[in-house]
Design a protein around this motif. Structure first.
Motif, mmCIF file in Angstrom:
data_model
loop_
_atom_site.group_PDB
_atom_site.id
_atom_site.type_symbol
_atom_site.label_atom_id
_atom_site.label_comp_id
_atom_site.label_asym_id
_atom_site.label_seq_id
_atom_site.Cartn_x
_atom_site.Cartn_y
_atom_site.Cartn_z
ATOM 1 N N ALA A 141 24.658 17.853 -12.268
ATOM 2 C CA ALA A 141 25.838 16.989 -12.203
ATOM 3 C C ALA A 141 27.086 17.730 -12.686
ATOM 4 C CB ALA A 141 25.598 15.732 -13.044
ATOM 5 N N LEU A 142 26.958 18.484 -13.771
ATOM 6 C CA LEU A 142 28.115 19.215 -14.288
ATOM 7 C C LEU A 142 28.505 20.367 -13.372
ATOM 8 C CD1 LEU A 142 27.349 19.226 -18.122
ATOM 9 C CD2 LEU A 142 29.144 17.966 -16.924
ATOM 10 N N TYR A 143 27.516 21.025 -12.760
ATOM 11 C CA TYR A 143 27.844 22.059 -11.777
ATOM 12 C C TYR A 143 28.619 21.451 -10.606
ATOM 13 C CZ TYR A 143 25.306 26.173 -13.451
ATOM 14 O OH TYR A 143 24.911 27.276 -14.144
ATOM 15 N N CYS A 144 28.202 20.265 -10.181
ATOM 16 C CA CYS A 144 28.900 19.584 -9.097
ATOM 17 C C CYS A 144 30.333 19.249 -9.502
ATOM 18 C CB CYS A 144 28.131 18.324 -8.705
ATOM 19 S SG CYS A 144 28.832 17.413 -7.313
ATOM 20 N N VAL A 145 30.516 18.746 -10.722
ATOM 21 C CA VAL A 145 31.865 18.440 -11.215
ATOM 22 C C VAL A 145 32.713 19.707 -11.256
ATOM 23 C CG1 VAL A 145 33.165 17.669 -13.234
ATOM 24 C CG2 VAL A 145 31.123 16.421 -12.524
ATOM 25 N N SER A 146 32.120 20.824 -11.720
ATOM 26 C CA SER A 146 32.851 22.088 -11.767
ATOM 27 C C SER A 146 33.275 22.527 -10.376
ATOM 28 C CB SER A 146 31.973 23.162 -12.423
ATOM 29 O OG SER A 146 32.615 24.412 -12.427
ATOM 30 N N SER A 147 32.392 22.365 -9.392
ATOM 31 C CA SER A 147 32.735 22.733 -8.016
ATOM 32 C C SER A 147 33.848 21.849 -7.471
ATOM 33 C CB SER A 147 31.495 22.630 -7.120
ATOM 34 O OG SER A 147 30.454 23.475 -7.575
ATOM 35 N N ILE A 148 33.769 20.542 -7.760
ATOM 36 C CA ILE A 148 34.799 19.608 -7.277
ATOM 37 C C ILE A 148 36.147 19.935 -7.903
ATOM 38 C CG2 ILE A 148 35.537 17.199 -7.330
ATOM 39 C CD1 ILE A 148 32.580 16.424 -7.108
ATOM 40 N N LEU A 149 36.158 20.242 -9.202
ATOM 41 C CA LEU A 149 37.419 20.600 -9.867
ATOM 42 C C LEU A 149 37.998 21.879 -9.287
ATOM 43 C CD1 LEU A 149 36.483 19.801 -13.587
ATOM 44 C CD2 LEU A 149 38.051 18.514 -12.126
ATOM 45 N N SER A 150 37.133 22.851 -8.967
ATOM 46 C CA SER A 150 37.607 24.092 -8.364
ATOM 47 C C SER A 150 38.208 23.836 -6.993
ATOM 48 C CB SER A 150 36.449 25.087 -8.244
ATOM 49 O OG SER A 150 35.886 25.371 -9.510
ATOM 50 N N ILE A 151 37.537 23.010 -6.195
ATOM 51 C CA ILE A 151 38.034 22.694 -4.857
ATOM 52 C C ILE A 151 39.356 21.931 -4.948
ATOM 53 C CG2 ILE A 151 37.549 21.366 -2.773
ATOM 54 C CD1 ILE A 151 34.572 21.985 -3.243
ATOM 55 N N ALA A 152 39.460 21.010 -5.926
ATOM 56 C CA ALA A 152 40.707 20.263 -6.106
ATOM 57 C C ALA A 152 41.854 21.196 -6.477
ATOM 58 C CB ALA A 152 40.520 19.198 -7.189
ATOM 59 N N ALA A 153 41.583 22.144 -7.368
ATOM 60 C CA ALA A 153 42.629 23.104 -7.740
ATOM 61 C C ALA A 153 43.045 23.945 -6.542
ATOM 62 C CB ALA A 153 42.116 23.994 -8.873
ATOM 63 N N LEU A 154 42.061 24.407 -5.768
ATOM 64 C CA LEU A 154 42.382 25.198 -4.581
ATOM 65 C C LEU A 154 43.166 24.378 -3.557
ATOM 66 C CD1 LEU A 154 38.962 27.042 -4.119
ATOM 67 C CD2 LEU A 154 41.124 28.059 -4.871
ATOM 68 N N GLY A 155 42.815 23.076 -3.442
ATOM 69 C CA GLY A 155 43.547 22.211 -2.529
ATOM 70 C C GLY A 155 45.008 22.059 -2.920
ATOM 71 N N LEU A 156 45.259 21.890 -4.212
ATOM 72 C CA LEU A 156 46.645 21.780 -4.682
ATOM 73 C C LEU A 156 47.410 23.076 -4.457
ATOM 74 C CD1 LEU A 156 46.111 19.799 -8.012
ATOM 75 C CD2 LEU A 156 47.031 18.934 -5.853
ATOM 76 N N ILE A 157 46.735 24.196 -4.660
ATOM 77 C CA ILE A 157 47.395 25.488 -4.455
ATOM 78 C C ILE A 157 47.728 25.690 -2.985
ATOM 79 C CG2 ILE A 157 47.058 27.980 -4.599
ATOM 80 C CD1 ILE A 157 45.252 27.420 -7.068
ATOM 81 N N LYS A 158 46.765 25.381 -2.109
ATOM 82 C CA LYS A 158 47.006 25.541 -0.672
ATOM 83 C C LYS A 158 48.078 24.593 -0.162
ATOM 84 C CE LYS A 158 44.019 28.768 0.328
ATOM 85 N NZ LYS A 158 44.454 30.083 0.875
#
Length: 347
Positions: A113-130
């Motif tokens: 579950a925490l790995y999934c949260v970490s992946s989602i947070l990374s994708i969200a950060a990348l989305g904001l950057i893009k």
């Protein structure tokens, strides 16, 4: 990379490799390894949270490895290939086995579950950057922000250093109290304290003759010992590495393979590692429900393997001390020899 590194240690190596390269680096890696390059506090916070969430995920998913590291730090004098490593590994296997007794690997579920949260947070950060929600800082601003940043700090290292500091304080107090009066009992306690301490080693490394019964020294200098000692050391580390490490850490190896070989090219190493560990740890958590007795058995086999390795190490030390099975500080042979005489292949 070392497959036995914890997840956040692997990503720290990836981060260092990315920062040392100028080209041929995936854009996602460049974005996730240096949050100080962005002006937006929200984007930096997402990247920091993703990193620390991954660290917590690795600690829970590999709770046996976490317990092993902490135990070894507390009971060892700093030697890598000593009996403390085997004892600590057995403790970790027992803990992971107990967490499977309820019919489900609770720690694997929490880790996935925490790995999934970490992946989602990374994708969200990348989305904001893009999406252009943040701008880049200048090189001077990045350098100044990096000096104030705690992005490379690790919660595990902070806890481990605190525990080591407390251990040394307790050993120092024991040494001060026993040093006031000299008798046989206090001398034995002082020798034990110096052996446990990382700052007061009772056997310096340059005194080879006094280190002849040290497991780490024996393993690194097998050519200096007789057939019985060499065979016992091979049995100890063959059992420990072959059965304990490879058998019990199956999900970690799967996650590393997925992250490095399947997702690295398309998603970058950092995000690929997090997604790969999410998949592998989640699969391990799902498997743990119908196969709980089997996984408990694996943990038990790992603990038994540690017990066999510990017994072999103790017999090797005893053989050296009682039979004086040491040829002296001689040079290693020029070529590898057959089993029982072969030089070690790993420290």
């Amino acid at each position: 990379m070392n497959n036995y590194d914890m997840g956040f240690e692997r990503v720290a190596k990836i981060r260092a490799k990315v920062l040392s390269k100028t080209g041929h680096t995936h854009g996602f890696d460049k974005a996730l390894v240096l949050p100080e390059q962005y002006r937006s506090r929200g984007v930096r916070a997402l990247i920091h949270l993703a990193k620390h969430t991954e660290e917590m995920a690795e600690g829970l998913a590999d709770i046996s490895g976490l317990a092993e590291r902490l135990t070894r730090n507390l009971i060892s004098s700093g030697e890598k290939s000593d009996m403390a490593l085997v004892i600590a590994s057995a403790v970790g296997r027992v803990i992971s086995g107990q967490l499977n007794l309820g019919g489900m690997a609770v720690h694997k579920v929490a880790g996935a579950a925490l790995y999934c949260v970490s992946s989602i947070l990374s994708i969200a950060a990348l989305g904001l950057i893009k999406a252009g929600m943040t701008t880049l800082r200048t090189e001077a601003e990045i350098a100044q922000a990096t000096t104030r940043s705690s992005f490379d700090s690790s919660a595990y290292l902070i806890v481990a250093r605190k525990l080591l500091a407390c251990k040394e304080q307790i050993l120092t107090k024991i040494l001060d109290k026993t040093g006031k009066t000299e008798n046989r009992r206090n001398c034995a306690i002082q020798s034990w304290v110096k052996y446990m301490s990382r700052h007061r080693s009772s056997v310096p490394e340059h005194l080879v003759s006094k280190r002849q019964a040290n497991c780490n020294y024996i393993w690194q200098n097998l050519h200096q010992y007789g057939l019985v000692t060499r065979s016992l050391m091979h049995i100890a580390y063959g059992t420990f590495q072959g059965i304990n490490k490879l058998l019990v850490s199956y999900d970690k190896h799967i996650g590393v393979a997925i992250g490095n070989h399947l997702l690295g090219k398309k998603l970058g190493s950092v995000l690929g590692c997090r997604l790969g560990m999410t998949v592998s740890v989640g699969a391990a958590a799902a498997i743990s429900i119908p196969m709980s007795p089997f996984l408990v058995g694996i943990s038990t086999v790992g603990a038994i393997a540690c017990g066999v390795a510990l017994l072999a190490l103790m017999l090797a030390k005893l053989n050296v001390q009682l039979i004086h099975d040491w040829k002296g500080n001689i040079q290693p042979p020029l070529r590898n020899q057959v089993f029982g005489k072969v030089t070690p292949t790993w420290p």
